[in-house]
Every structure is written in structure tokens, then in C-alpha cells.
Enzyme design. Structure first.
Site, PDB file in Angstrom:
ATOM      1  N   SER A   1     -19.745 -57.720 -10.091  1.00 34.42           N
ATOM      2  CA  SER A   1     -19.368 -59.096 -10.455  1.00 34.42           C
ATOM      3  C   SER A   1     -19.618 -59.433 -11.921  1.00 34.42           C
ATOM      4  O   SER A   1     -19.978 -60.572 -12.243  1.00 34.42           O
ATOM      5  CB  SER A   1     -20.074 -60.109  -9.546  1.00 34.42           C
ATOM      6  OG  SER A   1     -19.663 -59.936  -8.213  1.00 34.42           O
TER       7      SER A   1
ATOM      8  N   ASN B   1     -13.385 -50.015 -13.987  1.00 29.29           N
ATOM      9  CA  ASN B   1     -13.019 -49.258 -12.787  1.00 29.29           C
ATOM     10  C   ASN B   1     -11.896 -50.026 -12.093  1.00 29.29           C
ATOM     11  O   ASN B   1     -12.138 -51.067 -11.496  1.00 29.29           O
ATOM     12  CB  ASN B   1     -14.252 -49.129 -11.873  1.00 29.29           C
ATOM     13  CG  ASN B   1     -13.912 -48.480 -10.548  1.00 29.29           C
ATOM     14  OD1 ASN B   1     -12.805 -47.971 -10.359  1.00 29.29           O
ATOM     15  ND2 ASN B   1     -14.859 -48.495  -9.619  1.00 29.29           N
TER      16      ASN B   1
ATOM     17  N   LYS C   1     -10.225 -49.196  -9.537  1.00 27.59           N
ATOM     18  CA  LYS C   1     -10.141 -48.953  -8.087  1.00 27.59           C
ATOM     19  C   LYS C   1      -8.680 -48.629  -7.717  1.00 27.59           C
ATOM     20  O   LYS C   1      -8.022 -47.916  -8.466  1.00 27.59           O
ATOM     21  CB  LYS C   1     -10.721 -50.155  -7.330  1.00 27.59           C
ATOM     22  CG  LYS C   1     -12.134 -50.479  -7.854  1.00 27.59           C
ATOM     23  CD  LYS C   1     -12.914 -51.438  -7.045  1.00 27.59           C
ATOM     24  CE  LYS C   1     -14.283 -51.637  -7.680  1.00 27.59           C
ATOM     25  NZ  LYS C   1     -15.173 -52.500  -6.912  1.00 27.59           N
TER      26      LYS C   1
ATOM     27  N   GLY D   1     -17.590 -56.974  -5.780  1.00 27.20           N
ATOM     28  CA  GLY D   1     -16.349 -57.418  -5.132  1.00 27.20           C
ATOM     29  C   GLY D   1     -16.298 -58.904  -4.855  1.00 27.20           C
ATOM     30  O   GLY D   1     -17.269 -59.641  -5.042  1.00 27.20           O
TER      31      GLY D   1
HETATM   32  P1  13P Z   1     -16.603 -55.915  -9.317  1.00 28.84           P
HETATM   33  O1  13P Z   1     -16.810 -56.049 -10.802  1.00 28.84           O
HETATM   34  O2  13P Z   1     -15.217 -56.265  -8.883  1.00 28.84           O
HETATM   35  O3  13P Z   1     -17.671 -56.628  -8.528  1.00 28.84           O
HETATM   36  O4  13P Z   1     -16.734 -54.360  -8.960  1.00 28.84           O
HETATM   37  C1  13P Z   1     -17.803 -53.646  -9.483  1.00 28.84           C
HETATM   38  C2  13P Z   1     -17.568 -52.194  -9.267  1.00 28.84           C
HETATM   39  O5  13P Z   1     -17.590 -51.711  -8.147  1.00 28.84           O
HETATM   40  C3  13P Z   1     -17.277 -51.361 -10.448  1.00 28.84           C
HETATM   41  O6  13P Z   1     -17.363 -50.016 -10.156  1.00 28.84           O
END
Ligand code: 13P
Length: 255
Positions: free
Chosen positions: A214, A10, A12, A173
Site C-alpha cells: 500500500s 511490481n 503483477k 492490495g
Molecule cells: P500494493 O502496493 O498494491 O499493496 O502491492 C504491494 C506488492 O505486493 C508489491 O509487490
């Protein structure tokens, strides 16, 4: 179908430019397309989809999107419909990510989006997860409830198109409280199976379960081996082709 590990990236609202997106995607694709036991899906921002699609060749690496609207057309400025996504040949959509819920998406909207996406023939990556854990186990009830509402009116025959990603908000995150443990993920993966069995009896086996929050090159294998999951939903680490390749390799080598 269920035996291949499913590793979803993802992205984002990253990266900042199409050039970077192309560079990252082609690097990831190169490594991922030789893996036989892994299905890789990258979900970039909508704006890059048309361009990155040109790099898709085989079936081992695909593209998905991070959201959809629940109507197929209309005066919905800024939204993208399931029919539009499917017309581009994109087959998966993330729905109900905690970052979208934080922007106001309710369980009812998630439910409408799930139904609309399935109707358009898309596979749904449904995200669920609690913001914090409590000793009395209220977080389990919360996740059970999120699933029951999201899947309202989803029939048995659509279950192979449902993927449930457990993403504890506290583990997502760079400001994550702590990384979740494989046991944390296992507990919820068992809960998800129970919820699905109560809704669908034995057909629930068709639903794949992922863990996200994470995930990195070091902990991926631990989650894949010890949490009764079918794959991972990866945020930050999916934007680093080297680290993401390590995750993919861990998944490839699981016995
Ligand atoms: P991280 O892997 O950056 O913690 O994000 C997880 C996430 O929200 C995947 O959709």
C-alpha cells in the site's frame, strides 16, 4: 550503489493489453529518466518484457521480472528459466512474493530459485513478510526464518545482488487490513539487519532493504525517511504513472 533509492514497480498481472503496457511504461520512463538519485525498475508480466525492452535507453530505468524457475532448461511447461531471463538482458527478478507463496511456493523452492537466479547473474528481490501480527512477536521469528532459508548457500560475495523486500501480507492490495506504519517497517528493517549480521557479519551492509504494501504518493516519503530502508516495492500505485511519478519524486528529494 547503496546511496541511490531503489523504487521497484511490481505490475503483477496488469495491464490487460500490450498497448496499455507501452503507454504506462513510456510515461513512467519519461519522468524517471531525469532523476539522479533514484534507480527505477518496472517488473511487468513476462509476456510484455521483449516489447518494453525496446524503450530502454539509459541506466536509470530498467526492467525486471516477477518470478523465475530454478532449473535453466527442461520439461517445465509454463516456466521461465534464469538463463532465459538473463539472455534478454534483464537483470532483476522478484522471488518469493507472497502471492506466489499463496499459490504453493515453499521456502525451499524460494531458496532454490534464489541460488539459480544468482548463478545466472541476476539480482534477486527477495520478498518476505508475515500474514498477521501477534503480540508475542512470532511474526519476527517467521521473517527471520524466511530469510535464513532463502539465503541458505548464498555466499558473501553475492550479497550486493540481494535486495530484501519486507511486504507484510496484511498491508498488500486493495483489501489490505490497514497500511503499515513507518514504525512497522522500521521494526522489521532492524530485524532483517540483525538476521543478516548474524549470517554474514559486517558484509551484511551490502544488502538493500525495501518496504512494500500500500505504498502511495502520500506515504512514500514517510517510509523512505523513517524506516531505515533503501527503497520501495510498489504494486497498484506503479500502474498509475502520475502517482508513481509522485513516489519517484519523493525518493529523489530525500536528503
Ligand atoms: P500494493 O502496493 O498494491 O499493496 O502491492 C504491494 C506488492 O505486493 C508489491 O509487490
Amino acid at each position: 550503489m547503496k546511496s541511490k533509492k531503489l523504487i521497484i514497480g511490481n505490475w503483477k498481472m496488469y495491464p490487460a493489453s500490450i498497448e496499455e503496457a507501452r503507454d504506462k511504461f513510456t510515461k513512467i520512463k519519461k519522468g524517471a529518466s531525469v532523476l539522479r538519485n533514484v534507480q527505477t525498475i518496472i517488473c511487468p508480466p513476462f509476456i510484455y518484457i521483449g516489447d518494453l525492452k525496446k524503450f530502454i535507453t539509459g541506466r536509470r530505468v530498467g526492467l525486471g521480472v516477477q518470478n523465475t524457475w530454478y532449473e535453466n532448461e527442461g520439461a517445465y511447461t509454463g516456466e521461465v528459466s534464469p538463463a532465459q531471463i538473463s539472455s534478454l538482458g534483464i537483470s532483476s527478478v522478484i522471488i518469493g512474493h507472497s502471492e506466489r507463496r499463496a499459490l504453493g511456493e515453499t521456502d525451499e523452492m524460494v531458496n532454490k530459485k534464489v541460488s539459480a537466479a544468482l548463478k545466472a547473474g541476476l539480482a534477486v528481490i527477495l520478498c518476505v513478510g508475515e500474514s498477521e501480527r501477534d503480540r508475542d512477536g512470532h511474526y519476527l521469528k517467521h521473517i527471520d526464518n524466511q530469510i535464513r532459508i532463502a539465503l541458505r548457500a548464498v555466499s558473501r560475495k553475492d550479497l550486493p545482488k540481494i535486495i530484501i523486500a519486507y511486504e507484510p501480507i496484511w498491508a498488500i492490495g486493495k483489501n489490505a487490513l490497514r497500511a503499515a506504519s513507518a514504525e512497522d517497517a522500521l521494526e522489521v528493517s532492524i530485524l532483517i539487519k540483525k538476521t543478516l549480521t548474524s549470517l554474514y557479519k559486517k558484509n551484511a551492509d551490502n544488502v538493500r532493504i525495501l518496504y512494500g504494501g500500500s505504498v502511495n504518493g502520500k506515504n512514500a516519503q514517510e517510509f523512505l525517511c523513517n524506516s531505515q530502508i533503501d527503497g520501495l516495492l510498489v504494486g497498484r500505485a506503479s500502474l498509475n504513472p502520475i502517482v508513481f511519478s509522485e513516489i519517484l519524486k519523493s525518493a529523489e528529494n530525500i536528503k
